[in-house]
Design a protein around this motif. Structure first.
Motif, PDB file in Angstrom:
ATOM      1  N   ASN A 112     -47.561 -25.846-116.641  1.00 26.79           N
ATOM      2  CA  ASN A 112     -46.762 -24.862-116.480  1.00 26.79           C
ATOM      3  C   ASN A 112     -46.207 -24.876-117.993  1.00 26.79           C
ATOM      4  N   GLU A 113     -46.275 -23.617-118.550  1.00 31.18           N
ATOM      5  CA  GLU A 113     -45.791 -23.441-120.086  1.00 31.18           C
ATOM      6  C   GLU A 113     -44.321 -23.345-120.389  1.00 31.18           C
ATOM      7  N   GLN A 114     -43.885 -22.562-119.216  1.00 30.47           N
ATOM      8  CA  GLN A 114     -42.482 -22.363-119.468  1.00 30.47           C
ATOM      9  C   GLN A 114     -41.671 -23.817-119.319  1.00 30.47           C
ATOM     10  N   ARG A 117     -42.273 -26.048-122.057  1.00 31.65           N
ATOM     11  CA  ARG A 117     -41.394 -25.884-123.434  1.00 31.65           C
ATOM     12  C   ARG A 117     -39.971 -26.250-122.838  1.00 31.65           C
TER      13      ARG A 117
END
Length: 151
Positions: A112-114, A117
C-alpha cells in the motif's frame, strides 16, 4: 533484522544470554568491550554492517550486500529502532495497526504505497532514515543527526 532469538544471538556471539541482556539495558554504565566485539562479529558474520555516525547522520545498521530488498522491508527495523509498538506507530501515523503489520510482513502480496510513504515520513520526523539498497550495500536504517546517541 536477523530474526534471531536472544539465546540464538548469544550463542552465535559466544556470550551468555545474561551478558546480552546486560548489554541491552539502557542504564548500563560500562559495557563489556569484549562482549560488544563478539556481538559485532556475530552480526557481521550474518551479513549485517553497522553504520557509524558522522556530522550529517546518526548511527545505523544495514545489510552488507545488496539482496533485492526494497525500503519497505526495513519498516519494522525503523519502528523497533525508535522503540515503538505497532499501536504507537499507528497512533503517530494515522495508519492502521493491521496495515502496518501487513507492510512489515515478509510475505506481503502488495505494498500500500500511500500508507508506506506516510510511515516513512513519520519515521523520518521521529528521527529514522530508511536506507535504500545501493550497488555495493543493502538496505537498512539509521538515525538522523541530532537523534539518539549521535546527538
Amino acid at each position: 533484522m536477523l530474526g534471531l532469538k536472544q539465546s540464538d544471538l548469544a550463542s552465535k556471539a559466544m556470550i551468555t544470554r545474561s551478558v546480552l541482556l546486560g548489554l541491552e539495558q539502557p542504564g548500563r554504565k560500562h559495557p563489556d568491550q569484549l562482549a560488544l566485539s563478539k556481538l559485532r562479529d556475530a552480526f557481521r558474520a550474518e551479513g549485517l554492517m553497522f553504520v557509524d555516525a558522522n556530522e550529517n547522520m546518526g548511527e545505523g545498521v544495514r545489510w552488507a550486500k545488496p539482496s533485492g530488498r526494497v525500503w519497505v522491508d526495513s519498516l519494522r527495523y525503523a519502528r523497533v529502532m525508535l522503540g515503538y509498538t505497532l499501536d504507537e506507530l499507528s497512533e503517530k501515523s494515522g495508519v492502521g495497526r493491521y496495515v502496518i503489520a501487513r507492510l512489515e510482513s515478509t510475505e506481503r502480496k502488495r505494498i500500500n504505497e500511500q500508507s508506506a510513504r506516510r510511515l516513512r515520513d513519520v519515521l523520518f520526523d521521529q528521527g529514522v532514515v530508511m536506507l535504500d539498497e545501493e550497488a555495493e550495500v543493502g538496505a537498512g536504517v539509521r538515525l538522523r543527526a541530532g537523534f539518539g546517541r549521535s546527538a
